[in-house]
Write a protein that holds these residues in place. Structure first.
Motif, PDB file in Angstrom:
ATOM      1  N   ARG A   1       0.980  61.955  33.594  1.00 44.47           N
ATOM      2  CA  ARG A   1       1.291  60.840  34.553  1.00 44.47           C
ATOM      3  C   ARG A   1       2.775  60.432  34.239  1.00 44.47           C
ATOM      4  NH1 ARG A   1      -1.135  56.239  32.594  1.00 44.47           N
ATOM      5  NH2 ARG A   1       0.921  55.831  31.779  1.00 44.47           N
ATOM      6  N   ASP A   2       3.213  60.378  33.300  1.00 41.25           N
ATOM      7  CA  ASP A   2       4.580  59.926  32.911  1.00 41.25           C
ATOM      8  C   ASP A   2       5.667  60.847  33.474  1.00 41.25           C
ATOM      9  OD1 ASP A   2       3.722  57.609  31.543  1.00 41.25           O
ATOM     10  OD2 ASP A   2       3.834  58.324  29.718  1.00 41.25           O
ATOM     11  N   ASN A   3       5.327  62.193  33.161  1.00 43.25           N
ATOM     12  CA  ASN A   3       6.123  63.263  33.707  1.00 43.25           C
ATOM     13  C   ASN A   3       6.189  63.341  35.282  1.00 43.25           C
ATOM     14  OD1 ASN A   3       7.191  65.505  31.405  1.00 43.25           O
ATOM     15  ND2 ASN A   3       5.464  64.184  30.595  1.00 43.25           N
ATOM     16  N   ILE A   4       4.963  63.167  35.799  1.00 42.56           N
ATOM     17  CA  ILE A   4       5.090  63.350  37.181  1.00 42.56           C
ATOM     18  C   ILE A   4       5.752  62.003  37.886  1.00 42.56           C
ATOM     19  CG2 ILE A   4       3.559  63.005  39.258  1.00 42.56           C
ATOM     20  CD1 ILE A   4       1.489  64.729  37.965  1.00 42.56           C
ATOM     21  N   LEU A   5       5.820  60.979  37.319  1.00 41.93           N
ATOM     22  CA  LEU A   5       6.364  59.889  37.730  1.00 41.93           C
ATOM     23  C   LEU A   5       8.060  59.901  37.517  1.00 41.93           C
ATOM     24  CD1 LEU A   5       4.139  56.653  36.565  1.00 41.93           C
ATOM     25  CD2 LEU A   5       4.550  57.604  39.125  1.00 41.93           C
ATOM     26  N   ALA A   6       8.348  60.785  36.522  1.00 40.42           N
ATOM     27  CA  ALA A   6      10.047  61.159  36.400  1.00 40.42           C
ATOM     28  C   ALA A   6      10.381  62.140  36.989  1.00 40.42           C
ATOM     29  CB  ALA A   6       9.938  61.529  34.642  1.00 40.42           C
ATOM     30  N   ILE A   7       9.691  62.701  37.926  1.00 46.40           N
ATOM     31  CA  ILE A   7      10.317  64.113  38.784  1.00 46.40           C
ATOM     32  C   ILE A   7      10.987  63.582  39.821  1.00 46.40           C
ATOM     33  CG2 ILE A   7       9.549  65.800  40.310  1.00 46.40           C
ATOM     34  CD1 ILE A   7       7.137  66.370  38.967  1.00 46.40           C
ATOM     35  N   VAL A   8      10.642  62.504  40.645  1.00 46.46           N
ATOM     36  CA  VAL A   8      11.572  62.031  41.657  1.00 46.46           C
ATOM     37  C   VAL A   8      12.912  61.430  40.993  1.00 46.46           C
ATOM     38  CG1 VAL A   8      11.917  60.387  43.574  1.00 46.46           C
ATOM     39  CG2 VAL A   8       9.925  61.617  43.154  1.00 46.46           C
ATOM     40  N   PRO A   9      12.863  60.434  40.178  1.00 43.32           N
ATOM     41  CA  PRO A   9      13.946  59.884  39.478  1.00 43.32           C
ATOM     42  C   PRO A   9      15.095  61.108  39.012  1.00 43.32           C
ATOM     43  CG  PRO A   9      12.227  58.618  38.717  1.00 43.32           C
ATOM     44  CD  PRO A   9      11.533  59.798  39.368  1.00 43.32           C
ATOM     45  N   HIS A  10      14.362  61.910  38.284  1.00 43.95           N
ATOM     46  CA  HIS A  10      15.135  63.033  37.823  1.00 43.95           C
ATOM     47  C   HIS A  10      16.115  63.787  38.992  1.00 43.95           C
ATOM     48  CE1 HIS A  10      15.964  66.959  35.610  1.00 43.95           C
ATOM     49  NE2 HIS A  10      15.517  67.541  36.813  1.00 43.95           N
ATOM     50  N   VAL A  11      15.112  64.042  40.038  1.00 45.26           N
ATOM     51  CA  VAL A  11      16.057  64.823  41.098  1.00 45.26           C
ATOM     52  C   VAL A  11      17.125  63.706  41.627  1.00 45.26           C
ATOM     53  CG1 VAL A  11      15.773  65.979  43.319  1.00 45.26           C
ATOM     54  CG2 VAL A  11      14.015  66.063  41.620  1.00 45.26           C
ATOM     55  N   TYR A  12      17.029  62.538  41.629  1.00 43.45           N
ATOM     56  CA  TYR A  12      17.909  61.507  42.064  1.00 43.45           C
ATOM     57  C   TYR A  12      18.647  61.143  40.980  1.00 43.45           C
ATOM     58  CZ  TYR A  12      16.247  61.413  46.863  1.00 43.45           C
ATOM     59  OH  TYR A  12      15.567  61.500  47.983  1.00 43.45           O
ATOM     60  N   GLY A  13      18.966  61.853  39.801  1.00 40.27           N
ATOM     61  CA  GLY A  13      19.888  61.473  38.903  1.00 40.27           C
ATOM     62  C   GLY A  13      19.584  60.419  37.791  1.00 40.27           C
ATOM     63  N   ASP A  14      18.513  59.970  37.861  1.00 43.39           N
ATOM     64  CA  ASP A  14      17.908  59.100  36.745  1.00 43.39           C
ATOM     65  C   ASP A  14      17.044  59.869  35.895  1.00 43.39           C
ATOM     66  OD1 ASP A  14      17.048  57.100  34.932  1.00 43.39           O
ATOM     67  OD2 ASP A  14      15.830  56.101  36.696  1.00 43.39           O
ATOM     68  N   HIS A  15      17.868  60.201  34.553  1.00 45.12           N
ATOM     69  CA  HIS A  15      16.914  60.869  33.622  1.00 45.12           C
ATOM     70  C   HIS A  15      16.387  60.104  32.288  1.00 45.12           C
ATOM     71  CE1 HIS A  15      18.598  64.515  35.530  1.00 45.12           C
ATOM     72  NE2 HIS A  15      19.826  64.010  35.455  1.00 45.12           N
ATOM     73  N   SER A  16      16.273  58.825  32.499  1.00 49.30           N
ATOM     74  CA  SER A  16      15.939  58.030  31.671  1.00 49.30           C
ATOM     75  C   SER A  16      14.260  58.339  31.216  1.00 49.30           C
ATOM     76  CB  SER A  16      15.962  56.363  31.678  1.00 49.30           C
ATOM     77  OG  SER A  16      15.494  56.059  33.016  1.00 49.30           O
ATOM     78  N   LYS A  17      13.752  58.668  32.137  1.00 52.69           N
ATOM     79  CA  LYS A  17      12.195  58.934  32.114  1.00 52.69           C
ATOM     80  C   LYS A  17      11.865  60.381  31.696  1.00 52.69           C
ATOM     81  CE  LYS A  17      10.944  54.858  35.337  1.00 52.69           C
ATOM     82  NZ  LYS A  17      10.270  54.681  36.419  1.00 52.69           N
ATOM     83  N   CYS A  18      12.767  61.145  31.659  1.00 56.00           N
ATOM     84  CA  CYS A  18      12.622  62.578  31.526  1.00 56.00           C
ATOM     85  C   CYS A  18      12.003  62.972  30.263  1.00 56.00           C
ATOM     86  CB  CYS A  18      13.535  63.455  31.957  1.00 56.00           C
ATOM     87  SG  CYS A  18      14.325  63.144  33.549  1.00 56.00           S
ATOM     88  N   GLY A  19      11.158  64.061  30.196  1.00 57.31           N
ATOM     89  CA  GLY A  19      10.612  64.600  28.907  1.00 57.31           C
ATOM     90  C   GLY A  19      11.398  65.683  28.417  1.00 57.31           C
ATOM     91  N   ASP A  20      10.609  66.520  27.619  1.00 61.95           N
ATOM     92  CA  ASP A  20      11.636  67.555  26.923  1.00 61.95           C
ATOM     93  C   ASP A  20      12.159  68.742  27.972  1.00 61.95           C
ATOM     94  OD1 ASP A  20      11.350  66.269  24.353  1.00 61.95           O
ATOM     95  OD2 ASP A  20       9.378  67.430  23.964  1.00 61.95           O
ATOM     96  N   TRP A  21      11.211  68.725  29.026  1.00 56.03           N
ATOM     97  CA  TRP A  21      11.557  69.801  30.199  1.00 56.03           C
ATOM     98  C   TRP A  21      12.972  69.516  30.764  1.00 56.03           C
ATOM     99  CZ3 TRP A  21      12.099  67.426  34.974  1.00 56.03           C
ATOM    100  CH2 TRP A  21      11.716  66.122  35.081  1.00 56.03           C
ATOM    101  N   CYS A  22      13.450  68.417  30.570  1.00 57.23           N
ATOM    102  CA  CYS A  22      14.777  68.134  31.406  1.00 57.23           C
ATOM    103  C   CYS A  22      15.858  68.463  30.371  1.00 57.23           C
ATOM    104  CB  CYS A  22      15.065  66.914  31.648  1.00 57.23           C
ATOM    105  SG  CYS A  22      16.468  66.084  32.434  1.00 57.23           S
TER     106      CYS A  22
END
Length: 557
Positions: free
Chosen positions: A73-94
């Motif tokens: 759940r946490d990783n899926i919720l981090a995908i959209v912020p990741h693509v828009y430049g917010d990496h605070s919720k990203c996991g090891d894959w980023c």
């Protein structure tokens, strides 16, 4: 199992109601991607490149959180912020924290962060459906149906569906054989024979042992990252290939097509197939140095002399050939000393024996065959010219040489690597290299005998080994391919003159299209058949990474 069958419902009724299933990972990801493509219909900024990137991120979220619904759940919720430049919720894959000036792997917007907020709202709403408790539990326990599909394939080979084995007595044995092969490999046949006191035989044992080794190596190769990436690449290319064929061929099958009087049957030429690179394996015993004297550099010019020498043994071959036009111009005579008058060929004013080029080529082929080398490699300085001329002559005079001449080696790039830093025009010509590295040797260049002798001595003095020419080998098929590109370009490039002059098509794009066999009329055919989308599809397949503007090109059509 996948999510498209009623198998689970039937299994619960037949076995026990608490039965749970693990969804197939590939089907889940496929359904996720299909949903994004549906969103694309109403969101033009959701490009194919972005969809592929979301698919990859979603796959990471499921693979790296097996048995961890919270992590999914946490990783899926981090995908959209990741693509828009917010990496605070990203996991090891980023990799943002590890890479300076981090760029996304998609090509859209140069890999920069997305900034369209209306698209972000749509993507957030879409991904929320994958973050419910039931869904994250399901995504954290994905399985694979590959084993089932493999088992089904084995059974289908033992008991093909096209033959009614279901009512035969052999069905049980056939299915048992498939299960035994799945569990033990082809070794099961040897074991069955031994149990029944039968000798499997040396050939049988060797054959099935070899098959098992092949299967194991194939499985190991399929598990590598490089193989998986290549498989994905081919999968992405497959739909595009089919689309390109539709654009090139027009409507070939549809309901009632035979009743359409004005059906489009004009075919657009397919791009020439790029041959595989030449094999890099050879030995010094395979090298045969050769040189040609010709009436010019065109495809229709004639070969006047063929001379070759085996590098290690020193055995040589030479033949003079009568020009097909029975004429040698004064410039060639000045360079080579070759003349042809009154059905007699002269070399430096001395009469020499000459024959028809077809006979000379046949004798050359026989000489190469009699060398008894594993796979002769013809070596020349600027082999792209000599190899092309010889290859064209073989084809023009129907002399088959595929078994004795398969590869050429070019010493021009070899000497540039061997002796770097030489400056000036002609620094790597044969005469310049001989003068520098064979002091005291006197050679008369533009003479096939002297050129072959000089090149042979240069190669020996450079202490050539079996690694040096690996990067400079060219197959006969590659030379044929390059020759075809040149011919196509000469035939089609003129049709783009006006478009290039109007700056609607760049010179590079026009050359790429011409080499692939396309003239402006072919683009007009595609535009009439499939519109701008068809033209864009065709240009992408022929021009690679070259930039073009479809609207500008359509204005010329």
């Amino acid at each position: 199992m996948d999510d498209d069958t009623s198998t689970l419902t039937r299994a619960k009724k037949s076995l026990f109601p608490d039965l749970e299933k693990a969804s197939d990972r590939n089907h889940v990801i496929k359904n996720f991607t299909s949903g994004l493509y549906k969103l694309r219909e109403s969101n033009k900024y959701l490009t194919v490149a972005i969809i592929s990137y979301f698919r990859k991120c979603f796959s990471y979220a499921t693979v790296q959180n097996v048995g961890n619904p919270v992590g999914v759940r946490d990783n899926i919720l981090a995908i959209v912020p990741h693509v828009y430049g917010d990496h605070s919720k990203c996991g090891d894959w980023c990799k943002e924290a590890e890479v300076l000036n981090y760029k996304h792997s998609y090509k859209y917007m140069g890999g920069n962060d997305l900034n369209n907020q209306s698209l972000r709202v749509v993507l957030d709403r879409y991904l929320e459906r994958y973050t419910t408790d039931d869904m994250t539990h399901k995504l954290s326990n994905l399985g694979s149906t590959n084993g089932n599909e493999n088992m089904n394939s084995m059974i289908a080979r033992k008991a093909p569906k096209g033959i009614n084995y279901s009512e035969s007595e052999s069905l049980e044995s056939r299915i048992s054989a498939a299960i035994a092969q799945k569990n033990k490999g082809h070794q099961y046949i040897i074991d069955v024979n031994e149990v029944h006191g039968l000798s499997p035989g040396k050939s049988t044992r060797k054959r099935f042992t070899s098959l098992d080794i092949r299967c194991r190596k194939k499985a190991e190769r399929a598990a590598t990252v490089q193989h998986k990436r290549r498989r994905l690449q081919l999968k992405e290319e497959r739909p595009n290939v089919n689309r390109v064929r539709e654009v090139e061929e027009g409507t070939t099958y549809t309901s009632g097509v035979s009743h359409i009087e004005e059906a489009d049957t004009n075919e657009v030429p397919s791009a020439p197939d790029r041959p595989k690179p030449a094999s890099e394996h050879y030995s010094l015993n395979d090298l045969v140095v050769f040189d040609l004297e010709t009436t010019g550099g065109g495809d229709n010019d004639s070969i006047l002399q063929i001379l070759a020498c085996h590098l290690e043994r020193g055995t040589c071959f030479t033949r003079y050939a009568i020009p097909t036009s029975s004429y040698i111009n004064h410039h060639i005579t000045t360079l080579t000393g070759l003349e042809y008058h009154g059905r007699t060929m002269y070399k430096d004013a001395q009469a020499v024996d000459a024959c028809e080029i077809g006979v000379a080529l046949g004798d050359f082929k026989e000489w190469i065959h009699n060398l008894n080398t594993k796979e002769p490699i013809l070596v020349a300085h600027n082999a792209s010219f000599d190899g092309r001329m010889l290859n064209n002559a073989f084809q023009r005079h129907s002399v088959t040489c595929s078994r004795c001449v398969k590869r050429y080696a070019d010493t021009l790039p070899y000497f540039k690597t061997k002796y770097p830093g030489r400056k000036g025009k002609g620094a790597y010509t044969l005469s310049s290299l001989v003068h520098e590295y064979l002091p005291g040797k006197q050679f008369s260049f533009h003479d096939a005998d002297e050129d072959v002798r000089g090149l042979s001595e240069l190669l020996i003095s450079s202490h050539i080994n079996e690694e040096d020419l690996k990067c400079h080998l060219t197959s006969v098929e590659e030379l044929t391919y390059k020759s075809l590109l040149k011919t196509n370009k000469m035939e089609n490039i003129g049709s783009y003159n006006r478009a290039v002059k109007n700056k609607n098509i760049s010179i590079i794009v026009s050359e790429k299209l011409a080499e692939s066999g396309l003239g402006l009329d072919h683009l007009k055919t595609v535009a009439g058949r499939s519109g701008a989308d068809g033209v864009k599809t065709l240009l992408k397949s022929r021009c690679g990474q070259c930039r073009f503007n479809v609207e500008d090109i359509m204005s010329e059509l």
